[in-house]
Write a protein that holds these residues in place. Structure first.
Motif, PDB file in Angstrom:
ATOM      1  N   ARG A  15      43.615  48.303  59.349  1.00  0.00           N
ATOM      2  CA  ARG A  15      42.502  49.229  59.132  1.00  0.00           C
ATOM      3  C   ARG A  15      42.838  50.622  59.639  1.00  0.00           C
ATOM      4  O   ARG A  15      43.438  50.782  60.701  1.00  0.00           O
ATOM      5  CB  ARG A  15      41.263  48.722  59.842  1.00  0.00           C
ATOM      6  N   THR A  38      39.153  41.955  42.489  1.00  0.00           N
ATOM      7  CA  THR A  38      38.763  41.048  43.568  1.00  0.00           C
ATOM      8  C   THR A  38      38.027  39.873  42.956  1.00  0.00           C
ATOM      9  O   THR A  38      37.455  39.979  41.864  1.00  0.00           O
ATOM     10  CB  THR A  38      37.838  41.748  44.585  1.00  0.00           C
ATOM     11  N   GLN A  41      34.132  40.892  42.409  1.00  0.00           N
ATOM     12  CA  GLN A  41      33.773  42.001  41.523  1.00  0.00           C
ATOM     13  C   GLN A  41      34.561  42.029  40.222  1.00  0.00           C
ATOM     14  O   GLN A  41      34.239  42.797  39.318  1.00  0.00           O
ATOM     15  CB  GLN A  41      33.972  43.339  42.261  1.00  0.00           C
ATOM     16  N   GLU A  82      40.075  50.118  54.720  1.00  0.00           N
ATOM     17  CA  GLU A  82      39.019  49.248  55.231  1.00  0.00           C
ATOM     18  C   GLU A  82      39.346  47.818  54.810  1.00  0.00           C
ATOM     19  O   GLU A  82      40.095  47.590  53.850  1.00  0.00           O
ATOM     20  CB  GLU A  82      37.660  49.673  54.663  1.00  0.00           C
ATOM     21  N   LEU A  83      38.747  46.862  55.534  1.00  0.00           N
ATOM     22  CA  LEU A  83      39.000  45.452  55.217  1.00  0.00           C
ATOM     23  C   LEU A  83      38.656  45.150  53.761  1.00  0.00           C
ATOM     24  O   LEU A  83      39.346  44.378  53.090  1.00  0.00           O
ATOM     25  CB  LEU A  83      38.183  44.545  56.149  1.00  0.00           C
ATOM     26  N   GLY A  84      37.602  45.784  53.250  1.00  0.00           N
ATOM     27  CA  GLY A  84      37.152  45.542  51.881  1.00  0.00           C
ATOM     28  C   GLY A  84      38.088  46.081  50.826  1.00  0.00           C
ATOM     29  O   GLY A  84      37.880  45.825  49.641  1.00  0.00           O
ATOM     30  N   ASP A  85      39.120  46.799  51.239  1.00  0.00           N
ATOM     31  CA  ASP A  85      40.089  47.311  50.275  1.00  0.00           C
ATOM     32  C   ASP A  85      41.135  46.259  49.911  1.00  0.00           C
ATOM     33  O   ASP A  85      41.957  46.476  49.017  1.00  0.00           O
ATOM     34  CB  ASP A  85      40.801  48.554  50.828  1.00  0.00           C
ATOM     35  N   SER A  86      41.092  45.127  50.598  1.00  0.00           N
ATOM     36  CA  SER A  86      42.014  44.037  50.277  1.00  0.00           C
ATOM     37  C   SER A  86      41.746  43.573  48.852  1.00  0.00           C
ATOM     38  O   SER A  86      40.622  43.198  48.514  1.00  0.00           O
ATOM     39  CB  SER A  86      41.826  42.870  51.247  1.00  0.00           C
TER      40      SER A  86
END
Lengths: 115, 113
Positions: A15, A38, A41, A82-86
């Motif tokens: 991060r 993902t 999404q 950010e973690l959500g960019d994985s």
């Protein structure tokens, strides 16, 4: 005819770091699009470049940016990860911007993991 | 709200069965593309349909574009394990003076031997 190549194939970042992904389109293709995929999404459009100009942009924050070079190769950059960019980041090339010219040829993707 | 809705989202069938995947929208598209994606790889273009009512066949796969160019279907006859993958539809439409390509979330197909 070589396909779309993406480097690196796998990437692990922490991060706050930034990352640059590279895409080489099929020879003769002038349009390069970037997508984030993902499980939740699906395939989401990031941006599209044609002749070094950004032509379309998706609904992603400004941390996501890209550029295209005169040889049609493209890079995308994500800052302050950010973690959500994985996700799996896919690059696609096409000959043009409409109709059959817009048929997309995808690379294998870069799997980015943010810890 | 997803512009292109695909159904079903998941399907697990036995080898030899037939299936149909639907791709629906309230918007009109100038063209529609179908892709198949295998794990760890990028999507691969299968077909592009352009004319309302158009039907295209690719071996055991039959693609149809709706008359109003708002929907499409993919029918697979006698499915085989090699058909396993994520099937994505993508529609092209004009928005803000440019042509944009929008993807559905996909239908994950598993064909069991």
């Amino acid at each position: 005819k070589a396909g779309v190549t993406q480097t690196p194939r796998y990437l692990i970042k922490t991060r706050g770091q930034q990352v640059t992904l590279s895409c080489s389109p099929i020879s003769g293709h002038r349009s390069v699009s970037w997508y984030q995929q993902t499980p939740g999404q699906g395939l989401q459009f990031l941006f599209e470049y044609f002749s070094e100009t950004q032509r379309n942009k998706g609904n992603f924050p400004g941390r996501f940016s890209g550029r295209q070079f005169s040889n049609s190769r493209s890079e995308m950059n994500v800052s302050t990860l950010e973690l959500g960019d994985s996700a799996l980041y896919l690059c696609a090339s096409s000959r043009g911007l409409a109709g059959y010219l817009r048929e997309q040829y995808f690379g294998p993707g870069t799997r980015l993991t943010v810890t | 709200t997803q512009l292109l809705e695909q159904s079903p989202q998941f399907l697990s069938i036995q080898e030899g069965e037939n299936l149909t995947v639907y791709c629906n929208s309230s918007s009109v598209f100038s063209s529609l593309q179908w892709y198949r994606q295998e794990p760890g790889e990028g999507p691969v273009l299968l077909v592009t349909v352009v004319t309302g009512g158009e039907v295209k066949k690719l071996k055991r796969l039959t693609f149809q574009f709706g008359d109003a160019r708002k929907d499409s279907s993919l029918h697979i006859t006698a499915a085989q394990p090699g058909d396993t993958g994520l099937y994505l539809c993508a529609g092209e439409r004009s928005q803000g003076g440019s042509e944009k390509l929008v993807f559905g979330k996909g239908m994950k197909l598993t064909v069991n031997p």
